[in-house]
Every structure is written in structure tokens, then in C-alpha cells.
Scaffold this active site. Sequence first.
Site, PDB file in Angstrom:
ATOM      1  N   SER A   8      44.061  42.592  43.088  1.00  0.00           N
ATOM      2  CA  SER A   8      43.244  41.824  42.234  1.00  0.00           C
ATOM      3  C   SER A   8      43.830  42.151  40.729  1.00  0.00           C
ATOM      4  O   SER A   8      44.048  43.262  40.326  1.00  0.00           O
ATOM      5  CB  SER A   8      41.786  42.452  42.142  1.00  0.00           C
ATOM      6  OG  SER A   8      40.962  41.880  41.076  1.00  0.00           O
ATOM      7  N   HIS A  31      45.363  38.102  43.971  1.00  0.00           N
ATOM      8  CA  HIS A  31      43.562  37.792  43.882  1.00  0.00           C
ATOM      9  C   HIS A  31      43.408  37.486  42.412  1.00  0.00           C
ATOM     10  O   HIS A  31      43.812  38.457  41.450  1.00  0.00           O
ATOM     11  CB  HIS A  31      42.908  39.090  44.512  1.00  0.00           C
ATOM     12  CG  HIS A  31      41.582  38.840  44.408  1.00  0.00           C
ATOM     13  ND1 HIS A  31      40.886  38.150  45.494  1.00  0.00           N
ATOM     14  CD2 HIS A  31      40.435  38.993  43.491  1.00  0.00           C
ATOM     15  CE1 HIS A  31      39.583  37.985  45.432  1.00  0.00           C
ATOM     16  NE2 HIS A  31      39.545  38.778  43.983  1.00  0.00           N
ATOM     17  N   ASP A  33      40.605  36.661  39.681  1.00  0.00           N
ATOM     18  CA  ASP A  33      39.228  36.736  39.553  1.00  0.00           C
ATOM     19  C   ASP A  33      38.490  35.740  38.338  1.00  0.00           C
ATOM     20  O   ASP A  33      39.190  36.096  37.134  1.00  0.00           O
ATOM     21  CB  ASP A  33      38.697  38.073  39.360  1.00  0.00           C
ATOM     22  CG  ASP A  33      38.828  38.903  40.617  1.00  0.00           C
ATOM     23  OD1 ASP A  33      37.985  38.496  41.526  1.00  0.00           O
ATOM     24  OD2 ASP A  33      39.476  39.892  40.501  1.00  0.00           O
ATOM     25  N   MET A  35      36.057  34.157  36.165  1.00  0.00           N
ATOM     26  CA  MET A  35      34.732  34.514  35.814  1.00  0.00           C
ATOM     27  C   MET A  35      34.089  33.614  34.442  1.00  0.00           C
ATOM     28  O   MET A  35      34.877  33.659  33.661  1.00  0.00           O
ATOM     29  CB  MET A  35      34.425  36.040  35.453  1.00  0.00           C
ATOM     30  CG  MET A  35      34.690  36.939  36.672  1.00  0.00           C
ATOM     31  SD  MET A  35      34.314  38.779  36.163  1.00  0.00           S
ATOM     32  CE  MET A  35      35.368  39.565  37.467  1.00  0.00           C
ATOM     33  N   HIS A  64      39.315  33.613  43.285  1.00  0.00           N
ATOM     34  CA  HIS A  64      38.127  33.873  43.577  1.00  0.00           C
ATOM     35  C   HIS A  64      37.059  33.536  42.345  1.00  0.00           C
ATOM     36  O   HIS A  64      37.243  34.175  41.482  1.00  0.00           O
ATOM     37  CB  HIS A  64      37.827  35.388  43.824  1.00  0.00           C
ATOM     38  CG  HIS A  64      36.675  36.066  43.964  1.00  0.00           C
ATOM     39  ND1 HIS A  64      36.052  37.302  43.758  1.00  0.00           N
ATOM     40  CD2 HIS A  64      35.313  35.525  44.170  1.00  0.00           C
ATOM     41  CE1 HIS A  64      35.101  37.515  43.988  1.00  0.00           C
ATOM     42  NE2 HIS A  64      34.603  36.350  44.274  1.00  0.00           N
ATOM     43  N   MET A  66      33.957  33.119  40.236  1.00  0.00           N
ATOM     44  CA  MET A  66      32.654  33.635  40.109  1.00  0.00           C
ATOM     45  C   MET A  66      32.152  32.755  39.041  1.00  0.00           C
ATOM     46  O   MET A  66      31.960  33.302  37.896  1.00  0.00           O
ATOM     47  CB  MET A  66      32.740  35.054  39.873  1.00  0.00           C
ATOM     48  CG  MET A  66      32.945  35.993  41.053  1.00  0.00           C
ATOM     49  SD  MET A  66      33.660  37.603  40.719  1.00  0.00           S
ATOM     50  CE  MET A  66      35.218  37.126  40.546  1.00  0.00           C
ATOM     51  N   MET A 135      31.389  40.324  49.524  1.00  0.00           N
ATOM     52  CA  MET A 135      31.509  41.445  48.273  1.00  0.00           C
ATOM     53  C   MET A 135      30.911  42.479  48.666  1.00  0.00           C
ATOM     54  O   MET A 135      30.141  42.761  49.196  1.00  0.00           O
ATOM     55  CB  MET A 135      30.935  40.664  47.073  1.00  0.00           C
ATOM     56  CG  MET A 135      31.374  39.639  46.559  1.00  0.00           C
ATOM     57  SD  MET A 135      33.121  39.765  45.793  1.00  0.00           S
ATOM     58  CE  MET A 135      32.764  41.060  44.819  1.00  0.00           C
ATOM     59  N   ASP A 173      36.153  42.747  49.162  1.00  0.00           N
ATOM     60  CA  ASP A 173      36.276  42.668  47.821  1.00  0.00           C
ATOM     61  C   ASP A 173      35.445  43.726  47.034  1.00  0.00           C
ATOM     62  O   ASP A 173      34.183  43.426  46.946  1.00  0.00           O
ATOM     63  CB  ASP A 173      36.397  41.379  47.071  1.00  0.00           C
ATOM     64  CG  ASP A 173      36.874  41.357  45.597  1.00  0.00           C
ATOM     65  OD1 ASP A 173      37.283  42.213  45.152  1.00  0.00           O
ATOM     66  OD2 ASP A 173      36.655  40.297  45.260  1.00  0.00           O
TER      67      ASP A 173
HETATM   68  C1  DX5 Z   1      35.070  41.970  41.142  1.00  0.00           C
HETATM   69  C2  DX5 Z   1      36.063  41.351  41.289  1.00  0.00           C
HETATM   70  C3  DX5 Z   1      37.050  42.043  42.266  1.00  0.00           C
HETATM   71  C4  DX5 Z   1      37.637  43.233  41.450  1.00  0.00           C
HETATM   72  C5  DX5 Z   1      37.979  44.246  42.227  1.00  0.00           C
HETATM   73  O1  DX5 Z   1      33.928  41.167  40.906  1.00  0.00           O
HETATM   74  O2  DX5 Z   1      35.693  40.129  42.216  1.00  0.00           O
HETATM   75  O3  DX5 Z   1      38.121  41.424  42.596  1.00  0.00           O
HETATM   76  O4  DX5 Z   1      38.589  43.102  40.604  1.00  0.00           O
HETATM   77  O5  DX5 Z   1      38.102  45.535  41.888  1.00  0.00           O
HETATM   78  P1  DX5 Z   1      38.276  46.871  42.266  1.00  0.00           P
HETATM   79  O6  DX5 Z   1      39.085  47.113  43.576  1.00  0.00           O
HETATM   80  O7  DX5 Z   1      38.719  47.722  41.044  1.00  0.00           O
HETATM   81  O8  DX5 Z   1      36.757  47.167  42.902  1.00  0.00           O
HETATM   82 ZN    ZN Z   2      37.580  39.465  43.549  1.00  0.00          ZN
END
Ligand code: DX5
Ligand code: ZN
Length: 222
Positions: A8, A31, A33, A35, A64, A66, A135, A173
Amino acid sequence: MGIQISPSMLASDFANLAAEAERVSHADWLHIDVMDNHFVPNLTLGLPVVEALGKATSTPMDCHLMIEDPDRWAPGYVEAGAQSVTFHVEAATAPVRLARELRAKGARAGMGLRPATPIEPYEDLLPELDMLLVMTVEPGFGGQAFLDMCLPKIRRTRQLIAKHGLDLWLQVDGGISPDTVERCADAGADVFVAGSAVYKADDANLMIDDLRAKAQAASPSC
Ligand code: DX5
Ligand code: ZN
């Protein structure tokens, strides 16, 4: 396909994304993220950054999302260069239509579940998907502690995939590290997202190799 590792980039240096993608050259995916500060209480990056990163790396991007209203936004991530796009079922209005649209545009269609969202209501939807994301933390932030309560759901999801004879990847994840990766692999996960574990390691590629080896050793199918 076997075990895959998707670091990520949330835990990477956002001022040097191209170099940070290069630093994890042993990864199967990057990956990303996304948001929107509505679906989760955090704001990261969006389409223009994904498009720019796609031009700077040859590693496929696993986006991903969110975000609210993925029906509106997710297809744009395929156009921006993502090879896999995961939306959250809690946010989607028409998940079947959206998954079909992502596939029609040429990407793998992923669907994510928050820790409190059960898999069972979505059994009939599984053939529409290429990946199911369970998740293992509440989405929104990196560096959170792995939630063991998600393990039974991973196991049940793997059983449903087998029951329907599907070639569906099962991604986990959140809080994935050398301490937790084996539990997830043993429960049936095969795609592992790891942010802090990989990017905070002294040698990111060595950590990827270690996570892959541990997952392979613990996976019932390998
Ligand atoms: C959290 C993200 C993850 C996050 C994971 O909402 O979707 O992808 O970056 O980070 P770690 O591996 O540090 O938990
Ligand atoms: Zn993620």
C-alpha cells in the site's frame, strides 16, 4: 495465480511516488488507497495522481476506492490506467452493474467489505467479481492493528468461492505483517496488502519476499 503481494503506497513518501513504486519492484501490484473524506474520515489522492503514477511505473495498479458514489467514479480509474479497481459494497448503488462496467472497460473488478459487513448477502454476486477484499481494519488509515475478528469471514468467503468453483482472488488489507500474514493465508486469503510493514522496513523488497514466503507456507492451496 498463487500468493500475491500488493504494497500500500499510503505508507510511502507521497512527495516521491514514482521512486516509491520503484522501491517495491518485487511487488505483484501497487495498492493505491483513494479516500474522499466522506466514506472514510481521511483524504488521499484521486484520478490525476493515479494517471500520472501509471505512466511512471510498469507494476500494475490495484486501486482501492474508499469513496462515496463509486458508481460514478470507479470506471474513471480504469481509464486512468488501473488494472484492478475495488469499490466498497457499502457505498455502491448498483454493484452488479458497476462490476460489469469495470470488466467491460478491461479491468479486474474488486468489491470490498468493511469489518462489520458480512459476506453471506453477496454470495450470488461473487461470479460478477475478480477479487473480494476483506478489510482487516476499519478503512481510513494505515498503521492500525489487525482485527482477528475478520478471520472467520475470510474462511467463510474462501468456502463460498470453492463452493461455486470460482477463480476469485481473496484480498486482505489492514495490519498485514510477518506476525499476521500466516493467519490470513491459513484462512484462505491469497492477495496481501501491506503498507507500514513494507514501506517502513529497512529493505522493502526483502519484506515483500518474506511476506510471500510466509503466506505460501501457510496457505492450504500451495
Ligand atoms: C486502510 C487502507 C490500507 C492501509 C494499510 O484503510 O485501505 O491499504 O494502507 O496499511 P497497513 O498495512 O499499515 O495497515
Ligand atoms: Zn487499501
